[in-house]
Design a protein around this motif. Structure first.
Motif, PDB file in Angstrom:
ATOM      1  N   THR A  37       0.335  -1.461   0.122  1.00 17.65           N
ATOM      2  CA  THR A  37       0.003   0.077  -0.039  1.00 17.65           C
ATOM      3  C   THR A  37       0.745   1.341   0.114  1.00 17.65           C
ATOM      4  O   THR A  37       2.094   1.205   0.860  1.00 17.65           O
ATOM      5  N   SER A  38       0.302   2.077  -0.777  1.00 18.44           N
ATOM      6  CA  SER A  38       1.209   3.385  -1.083  1.00 18.44           C
ATOM      7  C   SER A  38       1.877   4.513   0.337  1.00 18.44           C
ATOM      8  O   SER A  38       0.671   4.275   1.286  1.00 18.44           O
ATOM      9  N   PRO A  39       2.744   4.338   0.658  1.00 16.83           N
ATOM     10  CA  PRO A  39       3.049   5.407   2.245  1.00 16.83           C
ATOM     11  C   PRO A  39       2.278   5.929   2.613  1.00 16.83           C
ATOM     12  O   PRO A  39       1.910   5.967   3.298  1.00 16.83           O
TER      13      PRO A  39
ATOM     14  N   PRO B 139      -8.239  -0.145  -2.768  1.00 13.27           N
ATOM     15  CA  PRO B 139      -8.584   0.509  -4.008  1.00 13.27           C
ATOM     16  C   PRO B 139      -7.142   0.697  -4.774  1.00 13.27           C
ATOM     17  O   PRO B 139      -6.362   0.998  -4.330  1.00 13.27           O
ATOM     18  N   ALA B 140      -7.468   0.065  -6.104  1.00 14.10           N
ATOM     19  CA  ALA B 140      -6.167  -0.547  -7.056  1.00 14.10           C
ATOM     20  C   ALA B 140      -5.522   0.915  -7.023  1.00 14.10           C
ATOM     21  O   ALA B 140      -3.799   0.814  -6.772  1.00 14.10           O
ATOM     22  N   ALA B 141      -5.774   1.902  -6.855  1.00 14.26           N
ATOM     23  CA  ALA B 141      -5.040   3.599  -6.887  1.00 14.26           C
ATOM     24  C   ALA B 141      -4.125   3.155  -5.844  1.00 14.26           C
ATOM     25  O   ALA B 141      -3.012   4.471  -5.345  1.00 14.26           O
ATOM     26  N   PHE B 142      -4.763   2.909  -4.049  1.00 13.24           N
ATOM     27  CA  PHE B 142      -4.063   3.325  -2.913  1.00 13.24           C
ATOM     28  C   PHE B 142      -3.139   2.444  -3.028  1.00 13.24           C
ATOM     29  O   PHE B 142      -1.585   2.100  -1.913  1.00 13.24           O
ATOM     30  N   GLN B 143      -2.547   1.375  -3.908  1.00 13.26           N
ATOM     31  CA  GLN B 143      -1.621   0.414  -4.107  1.00 13.26           C
ATOM     32  C   GLN B 143      -0.251   1.080  -4.760  1.00 13.26           C
ATOM     33  O   GLN B 143      -0.357   1.123  -6.428  1.00 13.26           O
ATOM     34  N   ARG B 144       0.738   0.768  -4.541  1.00 12.56           N
ATOM     35  CA  ARG B 144       2.138   0.778  -5.438  1.00 12.56           C
ATOM     36  C   ARG B 144       2.098  -0.009  -6.699  1.00 12.56           C
ATOM     37  O   ARG B 144       1.744  -1.181  -6.372  1.00 12.56           O
ATOM     38  N   LYS B 145       2.208   0.883  -7.558  1.00  7.36           N
ATOM     39  CA  LYS B 145       2.865   0.076  -9.186  1.00  7.36           C
ATOM     40  C   LYS B 145       3.716  -0.667  -8.833  1.00  7.36           C
ATOM     41  O   LYS B 145       4.570  -0.376  -7.916  1.00  7.36           O
ATOM     42  N   GLU B 146       4.075  -2.023 -10.016  1.00  7.10           N
ATOM     43  CA  GLU B 146       4.666  -2.688  -9.789  1.00  7.10           C
ATOM     44  C   GLU B 146       6.022  -2.382 -10.691  1.00  7.10           C
ATOM     45  O   GLU B 146       5.301  -1.807 -11.882  1.00  7.10           O
ATOM     46  N   PRO B 147       6.551  -2.531 -10.480  1.00  5.02           N
ATOM     47  CA  PRO B 147       8.301  -2.030 -11.810  1.00  5.02           C
ATOM     48  C   PRO B 147       7.592  -3.040 -13.158  1.00  5.02           C
ATOM     49  O   PRO B 147       7.350  -3.613 -13.071  1.00  5.02           O
TER      50      PRO B 147
END
Lengths: 94, 131
Positions: free
Chosen positions: A30-32, A86-94
């Protein structure tokens, strides 16, 4: 103990429960800023719950209105947190 | 006319009446430990509500049991009053979350190492000097 105090503790309970449910859904991906925001909200709700006991604070109509609004936002948006954040709150995979 | 708050009992007085004079310090420990434990709960892989509740219960129970002794040790060693360090200690215990497992495993390893070393020394003494 006044009716305002009982209402305050009930609303704090709702807010704490919603924060706890979200804390069980978030993870290291999850985004910090999201993690930090919800952790601060949880700590604030905890402090609001214990404030009457720790610092003899008493709630008023304004604080109750704010608390009820935040609890309502959390309740209404809970449907987007059923399985994971929600997907927007997850960090994007490199 | 009596003041509106004159007949109401404050929640502090009620808590002290029900739980005794230690209600305040224990409430502070529970608050600080929960505040600390919510961070590891947020970052651990997705868990069920029961697992999350069990985790919080375990951490808070640990904090309630350990914080008093840790604060007393800090007071005697570093001259920091226990009243002032209780919240920080409980927060630290909570924030460690499951991080206690490697610490306890390390302590257990050191203890086993020490016991086996002491056992080895006694064995050497019984055998006596070798030529």
């Amino acid at each position: 103990m006044t009716a305002l105090m009982v209402l305050h503790e009930l609303l704090c309970g709702v807010l704490l429960w919603s924060c706890f449910c979200r804390a069980t859904r978030t993870n290291a991906q999850t985004s910090p800023p999201i993690l930090l925001s919800f952790w601060l909200l949880s700590v604030s709700a905890l402090f609001a719950t214990f404030a009457p006991l720790l610092i003899s604070w008493e709630p008023d109509a304004v604080s109750l209105l704010l608390l009820a609004s935040i609890a309502l936002v959390q309740t209404v948006t809970a449907r987007y947190w059923q399985q994971s954040p929600p997907a927007a709150f997850q960090r994007k995979e490199p | 006319m009596a003041e509106p708050s004159a007949s109401s009992i404050s929640i502090t007085a009620l808590a002290i009446a029900v739980l005794g004079p230690m209600a305040g310090p224990y409430a502070l420990i529970v608050f600080a430990a929960l505040a600390g434990a919510l961070w590891p709960l947020s970052t651990m892989p997705t868990v069920t509500r029961m697992q999350g509740a069990a985790f919080l219960l375990r951490v808070v129970t640990g904090a309630v049991v350990l914080t008093g002794s840790a604060a007393y040790w800090i007071e005697t060693t570093y001259r920091v009053p226990a009243v002032e360090s209780v919240a920080l200690v409980a927060f630290g215990i909570g924030a460690m979350g499951n991080g206690w497992r490697p610490v306890l495993a390390g302590l257990r390893g050191a203890l086993v190492n020490l016991v086996s070393r002491l056992g080895g020394q006694r064995g050497d003494q019984r055998r006596g000097p070798t030529q």
